[in-house]
Design a protein around this motif. Structure first.
Motif, PDB file in Angstrom:
ATOM      1  N   GLU A  90       5.565  -0.257  -5.239  1.00  0.00           N
ATOM      2  CA  GLU A  90       4.659   0.968  -4.878  1.00  0.00           C
ATOM      3  C   GLU A  90       3.509   0.565  -3.874  1.00  0.00           C
TER       4      GLU A  90
ATOM      5  N   LEU B 219       4.968  -0.366  -0.470  1.00  0.00           N
ATOM      6  CA  LEU B 219       5.588   0.766   0.364  1.00  0.00           C
ATOM      7  C   LEU B 219       4.211   1.598   0.627  1.00  0.00           C
ATOM      8  N   ARG B 220       3.136   1.470  -0.009  1.00  0.00           N
ATOM      9  CA  ARG B 220       1.930   1.952   0.300  1.00  0.00           C
ATOM     10  C   ARG B 220       1.461   1.614   1.883  1.00  0.00           C
ATOM     11  N   ARG B 221       1.530   0.168   1.530  1.00  0.00           N
ATOM     12  CA  ARG B 221       0.924  -0.837   2.719  1.00  0.00           C
ATOM     13  C   ARG B 221       1.673  -0.515   4.168  1.00  0.00           C
ATOM     14  N   TYR B 222       3.050  -0.197   3.876  1.00  0.00           N
ATOM     15  CA  TYR B 222       3.945   0.106   5.082  1.00  0.00           C
ATOM     16  C   TYR B 222       3.573   1.309   5.742  1.00  0.00           C
ATOM     17  N   GLU B 223       3.263   2.602   4.668  1.00  0.00           N
ATOM     18  CA  GLU B 223       2.907   3.621   4.845  1.00  0.00           C
ATOM     19  C   GLU B 223       1.543   3.731   5.615  1.00  0.00           C
ATOM     20  N   ALA B 224       0.606   2.943   5.219  1.00  0.00           N
ATOM     21  CA  ALA B 224      -0.652   2.792   5.751  1.00  0.00           C
ATOM     22  C   ALA B 224      -0.891   1.954   7.376  1.00  0.00           C
TER      23      ALA B 224
ATOM     24  N   GLY C 235       4.493  -0.444   9.338  1.00  0.00           N
ATOM     25  CA  GLY C 235       5.709  -0.140  10.145  1.00  0.00           C
ATOM     26  C   GLY C 235       5.263  -0.020  11.588  1.00  0.00           C
ATOM     27  N   HIS C 236       4.254   0.673  11.707  1.00  0.00           N
ATOM     28  CA  HIS C 236       3.942   0.670  13.281  1.00  0.00           C
ATOM     29  C   HIS C 236       3.201  -0.671  13.753  1.00  0.00           C
TER      30      HIS C 236
END
Ligand SMILES: [Zn+2]
Length: 177
Positions: A4, A7-12, A15-16
């Motif tokens: 989690e 995935l939170r870091r990805y969302e934060a 990914g960009h």
């Protein structure tokens, strides 16, 4: 939980950021080099060699050792993506120095009920392991003939690199013959 958190870091923004970092990069590594090293989470290979994305194929596994799957990746790296030089970096304080192949196999047999079909490639001396892996790569039929291999042992405390040299068994013979 770790999943989690990642995935939170990805969302934060991860990914960009990753997309921006990869923008405009060609698929073949710009330095035509593949680097094989250990999965040890303390080793920042990009910092170590001042590498940028798009420059080098980085292959990591337990120990940074040459396995069938490493040969698979290196062959594809060379034949399809034009790399030539191969750098092997194994290190002191490696987890692979904490057990023997036989012990681990025995342990698994005891816990799981069967032995693995693969070897752990455990080693006592990373220098010996690097030398063995370099020798194996030099004689691999799938790698291109102009492949250059250099091997190093990284001191995990000081991050000093010590080069390992292979004594070619045939080298002395050609001089006398
Ligand atoms: Zn390691």
């Amino acid at each position: 939980m770790a999943f989690e958190e990642l995935l939170r870091r990805y969302e934060a923004g991860g990914g960009h950021l990753a997309a921006a970092n990869a923008e405009g990069l060609a698929v073949p590594p710009a330095l035509h080099t593949a680097l094989l090293t250990c999965m040890d989470s303390r080793i920042d290979v990009f910092a170590l060699f001042g590498m940028q994305l798009g420059e080098v194929h980085v292959l990591r596994n337990a120990g940074g050792v040459v396995t069938d799957d490493v040969i698979r990746s290196l062959t594809i790296s060379q034949r399809k993506l034009q790399t030539r030089d191969i750098l092997i970096v194994q290190h002191s304080g490696c987890g692979l120095g904490t057990f023997t192949d036989d012990d681990f196999s025995e342990e698994l047999a005891h816990e799981v009920g069967m032995r693995p079909s693969w070897r752990t490639h455990a080693f006592r001396d990373p220098g010996v392991s690097v030398r063995r892996d370099m020798a194996q790569l030099r004689h691999d039929p799938f790698l291109v003939p102009e492949t250059r291999v250099r091997g190093f042992v990284l001191d995990i405390e000081s991050f000093a690199l010590e080069e390992v040299f292979v004594d070619e068994p045939g080298a002395g013979l050609s001089a006398t013959g």
